[in-house]
Design an enzyme around this catalytic site. Structure first.
Site, short mmCIF file in Angstrom:
data_model
loop_
_atom_site.label_atom_id
_atom_site.label_comp_id
_atom_site.label_asym_id
_atom_site.label_seq_id
_atom_site.Cartn_x
_atom_site.Cartn_y
_atom_site.Cartn_z
N MET A 30 -109.73 14.04 35.42
CA MET A 30 -111.08 13.64 35.02
C MET A 30 -111.38 14.16 33.61
O MET A 30 -112.54 14.25 33.21
CB MET A 30 -112.11 14.18 36.01
CG MET A 30 -111.92 13.56 37.41
SD MET A 30 -113.41 13.54 38.41
CE MET A 30 -113.78 15.26 38.49
N HIS A 37 -103.63 21.10 33.22
CA HIS A 37 -103.29 19.67 33.13
C HIS A 37 -102.02 19.48 32.31
O HIS A 37 -101.16 18.66 32.65
CB HIS A 37 -104.42 18.88 32.46
CG HIS A 37 -105.70 18.86 33.23
ND1 HIS A 37 -106.83 19.53 32.83
CD2 HIS A 37 -106.03 18.24 34.38
CE1 HIS A 37 -107.81 19.32 33.69
NE2 HIS A 37 -107.35 18.55 34.66
N GLN A 61 -117.18 10.55 43.41
CA GLN A 61 -116.81 11.77 44.11
C GLN A 61 -117.75 12.94 43.83
O GLN A 61 -117.53 14.05 44.30
CB GLN A 61 -115.36 12.15 43.80
CG GLN A 61 -115.10 12.66 42.39
CD GLN A 61 -113.61 12.85 42.13
OE1 GLN A 61 -112.86 11.89 42.01
NE2 GLN A 61 -113.18 14.10 42.05
N GLY A 147 -102.63 19.23 40.97
CA GLY A 147 -102.68 20.70 40.93
C GLY A 147 -103.08 21.24 42.30
O GLY A 147 -103.94 20.68 42.98
N LYS A 148 -102.43 22.36 42.67
CA LYS A 148 -102.78 22.96 43.96
C LYS A 148 -104.06 23.78 43.90
O LYS A 148 -104.48 24.35 44.91
CB LYS A 148 -101.61 23.83 44.45
CG LYS A 148 -100.45 23.01 44.99
CD LYS A 148 -99.52 23.94 45.75
CE LYS A 148 -98.26 23.23 46.16
NZ LYS A 148 -97.22 24.19 46.58
N LYS A 149 -104.69 23.86 42.73
CA LYS A 149 -106.00 24.52 42.70
C LYS A 149 -106.95 23.76 43.62
O LYS A 149 -107.76 24.35 44.32
CB LYS A 149 -106.57 24.59 41.29
CG LYS A 149 -107.90 25.36 41.27
CD LYS A 149 -108.52 25.41 39.91
CE LYS A 149 -109.22 24.14 39.55
NZ LYS A 149 -110.44 23.89 40.35
N ASP A 150 -106.82 22.44 43.60
CA ASP A 150 -107.60 21.59 44.53
C ASP A 150 -106.73 21.39 45.78
O ASP A 150 -106.23 20.29 46.02
CB ASP A 150 -107.92 20.26 43.86
CG ASP A 150 -108.78 20.45 42.62
OD1 ASP A 150 -109.92 20.91 42.77
OD2 ASP A 150 -108.29 20.18 41.51
N SER A 186 -111.69 22.67 34.34
CA SER A 186 -112.55 22.07 33.31
C SER A 186 -113.95 22.67 33.38
O SER A 186 -114.65 22.78 32.38
CB SER A 186 -112.62 20.56 33.50
OG SER A 186 -111.32 20.02 33.56
O1 PAF Z 1 -108.62 16.38 40.62
C1 PAF Z 1 -109.24 15.55 39.90
O2 PAF Z 1 -109.38 15.71 38.70
C2 PAF Z 1 -109.86 14.33 40.56
O3 PAF Z 1 -110.35 14.64 41.82
C3 PAF Z 1 -108.91 13.12 40.63
C4 PAF Z 1 -107.70 13.40 41.49
C5 PAF Z 1 -108.46 12.76 39.22
C6 PAF Z 1 -109.64 11.93 41.21
O4 PAF Z 1 -110.75 11.58 40.47
#
Ligand code: PAF
Length: 287
Positions: A30, A37, A61, A147-150, A186
């Site tokens: 995003m 990234h 989202q 990324g595994k942060k999410d 971010s």
């Molecule tokens: O992790 C993100 O930046 C977002 O959730 C993604 C996977 C790009 C979807 O919008």
């Protein structure tokens, strides 16, 4: 490196790359790109010869209008990060390009959304599932990097791919951290200077929890309390959740008897940050 803004032009580029026998990878983002990234793009470039990055702040989202409006944007810096890290193509569509027609389709994954961010961010994962499924259809990537942060998002996307038989391999990359342990995000850009140091308490709480597990503590409630106490020792930190879950099912654990994930969401001042750590307890020999 090509910069593409329309779906039509993207399809042409992907067809040409596939026609030339190239392996296509995708790093969905995003924007407001940071070293985390860049690490995903570098990993993609080490495995494939046509590295695509998507940069799209997906309104669907966000469950808070303010969060969407304050999400940081930095188009020209992002393009530089992509170039340096080895991207071949950057897709930067407008909201109208992606959602000229509001989607009628809904995707959800109730089991994997039952804990962690699921209950506190209604519709968040529905929005993620829809955009990621769309990106997979548009890019037809052989491999995609997350990324595994999410962590919850990573597990949900893995399951999306299995359930819908997308012919894409999902690679989860380790979280990149600042020297004091704060996970790169971010959203860190929105932290006030006086909250920045307190934000590092999230990761510190995981390390202290790990020590407690390795000293024999096995009750998730007690462990969670230890982490919570460390986090709120920063007076401007407010906990959204701290949970201990199974690494694959994301179910809340009643006892620690193997590897687990501790994950937290914390408001540091106004900014909500998430982080997690997978912990494999040390097995003590008993004589
Ligand atoms: O992790 C993100 O930046 C977002 O959730 C993604 C996977 C790009 C979807 O919008």
């Amino acid at each position: 490196m090509k910069i593409i803004r329309t779906i039509e032009a993207l399809r042409t580029e992907i067809l040409a790359a596939k026609g030339a026998g190239k392996n296509v990878s995708l790093v969905p983002t995003m924007g407001y790109l940071h070293a985390g990234h860049a690490a995903l793009i570098t990993a993609a470039a080490s495995e494939t010869d046509f590295v695509c990055v998507s940069i799209f702040v997906n309104r669907l989202q966000f469950n808070s209008a303010k969060d969407f409006e304050t999400y940081p944007v930095s188009e020209s810096e992002d393009i530089e990060v992509c170039k340096k890290a080895g991207a071949s193509l950057v897709f930067m569509p407008s909201h109208d390009e992606m959602y000229s027609l509001a989607p009628a389709l809904q995707l959800s994954m109730p089991s994997l959304s039952a804990n962690l961010c699921g209950p506190v961010r209604p519709n968040h994962f529905e929005g993620v599932l829809l955009i990621v499924a769309r990106l997979f259809n548009l890019f037809q990537p052989d491999v995609a990097f997350f990324g595994k942060k999410d962590y919850q998002q990573y597990r949900i996307i893995e399951r999306l791919v299995r359930d819908l038989n997308f012919p894409v391999r999902i690679v989860g990359c380790e979280t990149v951290r600042e020297p004091d342990g704060l996970a790169m995000s971010s959203r860190n850009a929105n932290l006030r200077p006086e909250h920045r140091e307190q934000a590092a308490l999230i990761y510190r709480s995981f390390k202290i929890l790990e020590k407690a597990v390795n000293n024999g503590m096995a009750d998730p409630i007690e462990l969670t309390e230890i982490a919570q106490d460390v986090i709120v020792s920063g007076p401007d930190n407010r906990i959204d959740y701290v949970q201990i879950v199974h690494p694959e099912t994301l179910e809340l654990l009643q006892a620690i008897d193997g590897p687990f994930v501790v994950a937290a969401a914390v408001f540091c001042g106004e900014v909500r940050l998430i982080d997690n750590m997978t912990i494999s307890p040390v097995v003590h020999d008993s004589f």
